[in-house]
Design a protein around this motif. Structure first.
Motif, PDB file in Angstrom:
ATOM      1  N   CYS A   1       0.828  -1.198   0.000  1.00  0.00           N
ATOM      2  CA  CYS A   1       0.000   0.000   0.000  1.00  0.00           C
ATOM      3  C   CYS A   1       0.866   1.254   0.000  1.00  0.00           C
ATOM      4  CB  CYS A   1      -0.914  -0.013   1.218  1.00  0.00           C
ATOM      5  SG  CYS A   1      -1.953   1.446   1.328  1.00  0.00           S
TER       6      CYS A   1
ATOM      7  N   CYS B   1      -0.279   3.243   3.720  1.00  0.00           N
ATOM      8  CA  CYS B   1       0.018   2.722   5.048  1.00  0.00           C
ATOM      9  C   CYS B   1       1.119   1.671   5.033  1.00  0.00           C
ATOM     10  CB  CYS B   1      -1.244   2.154   5.692  1.00  0.00           C
ATOM     11  SG  CYS B   1      -1.825   0.626   4.957  1.00  0.00           S
TER      12      CYS B   1
ATOM     13  N   GLU C   1       0.919  -1.361   4.037  1.00  0.00           N
ATOM     14  CA  GLU C   1       0.449  -2.731   4.251  1.00  0.00           C
ATOM     15  C   GLU C   1       0.813  -3.600   3.054  1.00  0.00           C
ATOM     16  OE1 GLU C   1      -0.894  -3.838   6.896  1.00  0.00           O
ATOM     17  OE2 GLU C   1      -1.804  -5.731   6.338  1.00  0.00           O
TER      18      GLU C   1
ATOM     19  N   CYS D   1      -6.406  -1.720  -0.682  1.00  0.00           N
ATOM     20  CA  CYS D   1      -5.797  -2.091   0.583  1.00  0.00           C
ATOM     21  C   CYS D   1      -6.903  -2.466   1.571  1.00  0.00           C
ATOM     22  CB  CYS D   1      -4.987  -0.919   1.124  1.00  0.00           C
ATOM     23  SG  CYS D   1      -4.292  -1.228   2.757  1.00  0.00           S
TER      24      CYS D   1
ATOM     25  N   CYS E   1      -6.679   0.206   4.801  1.00  0.00           N
ATOM     26  CA  CYS E   1      -7.100   1.607   4.753  1.00  0.00           C
ATOM     27  C   CYS E   1      -7.950   1.906   3.523  1.00  0.00           C
ATOM     28  CB  CYS E   1      -5.878   2.513   4.795  1.00  0.00           C
ATOM     29  SG  CYS E   1      -4.847   2.406   3.323  1.00  0.00           S
TER      30      CYS E   1
HETATM   31 ZN    ZN Z   1      -3.253   0.802   3.163  1.00  0.00          ZN
END
Ligand code: ZN
Length: 45
Positions: free
Chosen positions: A4, A7, A9, A23, A26
């Motif tokens: 991501c 964030c 991720e 994602c 988020c």
């Molecule tokens: Zn994210």
């Protein structure tokens, strides 16, 4: 694999919705494409 942009991720299991990847954390849509470490065997004589 995707990472991501927002964030950070890392998503291994990508749920592709018409080519879009979200994602799960988020909900951000912009992601990096991560290359899996490709194991390439070089033929050695
Ligand atoms: Zn994210």
């Amino acid at each position: 694999m995707y990472k991501c942009y927002k964030c950070g991720e890392v998503i291994k299991d990508t749920q592709k919705l018409e080519g879009l990847v979200r994602c799960p954390r988020c909900g951000f849509r912009i992601m990096y494409k991560l290359r899996q470490p490709a194991v390439r065997r070089i033929k050695a004589l």
